[in-house]
Design an enzyme around this catalytic site. Sequence first.
Site, PDB file in Angstrom:
ATOM      1  N   LYS A 131       0.828  -1.213   0.000  1.00 59.59           N
ATOM      2  CA  LYS A 131       0.000   0.000   0.000  1.00 59.59           C
ATOM      3  C   LYS A 131       0.862   1.262   0.000  1.00 59.59           C
ATOM      4  CE  LYS A 131      -4.075  -2.094   2.183  1.00 59.59           C
ATOM      5  NZ  LYS A 131      -5.085  -1.965   3.268  1.00 59.59           N
ATOM      6  N   TYR A 181     -12.170  -1.287  -4.031  1.00 56.61           N
ATOM      7  CA  TYR A 181     -12.724  -1.545  -2.689  1.00 56.61           C
ATOM      8  C   TYR A 181     -14.254  -1.401  -2.651  1.00 56.61           C
ATOM      9  CZ  TYR A 181      -8.310  -1.934  -0.057  1.00 56.61           C
ATOM     10  OH  TYR A 181      -7.122  -2.362   0.484  1.00 56.61           O
ATOM     11  N   ASN A 213      -2.223   0.057   6.949  1.00 56.55           N
ATOM     12  CA  ASN A 213      -1.748  -1.248   7.416  1.00 56.55           C
ATOM     13  C   ASN A 213      -0.867  -1.977   6.399  1.00 56.55           C
ATOM     14  OD1 ASN A 213      -3.750  -1.918   5.656  1.00 56.55           O
ATOM     15  ND2 ASN A 213      -5.031  -2.998   7.141  1.00 56.55           N
ATOM     16  N   GLU A 263      -9.742  -9.645  -8.291  1.00 56.72           N
ATOM     17  CA  GLU A 263      -8.730  -8.619  -8.013  1.00 56.72           C
ATOM     18  C   GLU A 263      -7.502  -8.718  -8.919  1.00 56.72           C
ATOM     19  OE1 GLU A 263      -9.895  -8.105  -3.287  1.00 56.72           O
ATOM     20  OE2 GLU A 263      -7.938  -8.938  -3.812  1.00 56.72           O
TER      21      GLU A 263
HETATM   22  P1  IDP Z   1      -8.356  -6.569   5.180  1.00 59.51           P
HETATM   23  O1  IDP Z   1      -7.437  -5.649   4.395  1.00 59.51           O
HETATM   24  O2  IDP Z   1      -7.675  -7.133   6.397  1.00 59.51           O
HETATM   25  O3  IDP Z   1      -9.010  -7.609   4.320  1.00 59.51           O
HETATM   26  P2  IDP Z   1     -10.928  -5.189   5.179  1.00 59.51           P
HETATM   27  O4  IDP Z   1     -11.939  -5.335   6.251  1.00 59.51           O
HETATM   28  O5  IDP Z   1     -11.177  -5.859   3.865  1.00 59.51           O
HETATM   29  O6  IDP Z   1      -9.514  -5.640   5.788  1.00 59.51           O
HETATM   30  O7  IDP Z   1     -10.733  -3.632   4.948  1.00 59.51           O
HETATM   31  C1  IDP Z   1     -10.043  -3.148   3.812  1.00 59.51           C
HETATM   32  C2  IDP Z   1      -9.091  -2.073   4.253  1.00 59.51           C
HETATM   33  O8  IDP Z   1      -9.845  -0.972   4.766  1.00 59.51           O
HETATM   34  C3  IDP Z   1      -8.166  -2.452   5.417  1.00 59.51           C
HETATM   35  O9  IDP Z   1      -7.017  -3.160   5.006  1.00 59.51           O
HETATM   36  C4  IDP Z   1      -7.822  -1.088   5.993  1.00 59.51           C
HETATM   37  O10 IDP Z   1      -6.836  -0.407   5.186  1.00 59.51           O
HETATM   38  C5  IDP Z   1      -9.155  -0.365   5.853  1.00 59.51           C
HETATM   39  N1  IDP Z   1      -9.985  -0.497   7.070  1.00 59.51           N
HETATM   40  C6  IDP Z   1     -10.652  -1.599   7.484  1.00 59.51           C
HETATM   41  N2  IDP Z   1     -11.323  -1.363   8.618  1.00 59.51           N
HETATM   42  C7  IDP Z   1     -11.066  -0.069   8.936  1.00 59.51           C
HETATM   43  C8  IDP Z   1     -11.480   0.782  10.030  1.00 59.51           C
HETATM   44  O11 IDP Z   1     -12.225   0.377  10.929  1.00 59.51           O
HETATM   45  N3  IDP Z   1     -11.002   2.062  10.010  1.00 59.51           N
HETATM   46  C9  IDP Z   1     -10.192   2.529   9.010  1.00 59.51           C
HETATM   47  N4  IDP Z   1      -9.797   1.778   7.978  1.00 59.51           N
HETATM   48  C10 IDP Z   1     -10.217   0.483   7.944  1.00 59.51           C
END
Ligand code: IDP
Length: 148
Positions: free
Chosen positions: A9, A49, A112, A126
Amino acid sequence: MEHTLVIVKPDAVARGLIGEIIRRFEAEGLAVRGLKMVWLAQKEAEGFYRVHRQQPFFDSLTRFMSSGPCVPMVLEGEGAIGRVRTLMGATDPQKAAEGTIRRSLATSIERNVVHGSDSAASAAAEIPYFFSRLETLPAVVAGNSSST
Ligand code: IDP
Ligand code: MG
């Protein structure tokens, strides 16, 4: 052989962590089968997304993902989808297991450092979002259902 889409990212690219993240996957026996650098427009991040479009973090997430270049790649290996998810760790780095990429390198639940497809259906959608058949090796184009 299974294929999955991983993205280094924009936060990780800006922090000089491309090599470190690829190294961690390669060290576990996952092979890079497609690789590029792209700078998404926010609309393109929204497309990628789109399953999260109702989430409160959607606008912030898609602004973050379009804030600088990122490095999508196709990784290949037996059980690659699940193995990548395990190596990444939980979405929230504070909840991620010790030694995972996110626990070691991520700075927040949003920033992350890495994406990995969460299922075979996600990987199948994807991978072609970022890679044409000219940009991946033949086994990737054949798909996860291939016996090769
Ligand atoms: P993942 O990447 O572990 O699969 P997802 O739930 O698919 O997680 O969420 C996609 C991305 O959205 C996450 O990797 C993160 O960058 C962001 N994200 C997920 N939950 C939150 C949140 O509660 N606050 C802010 N960003 C979030
Ligand atoms: Mg996800």
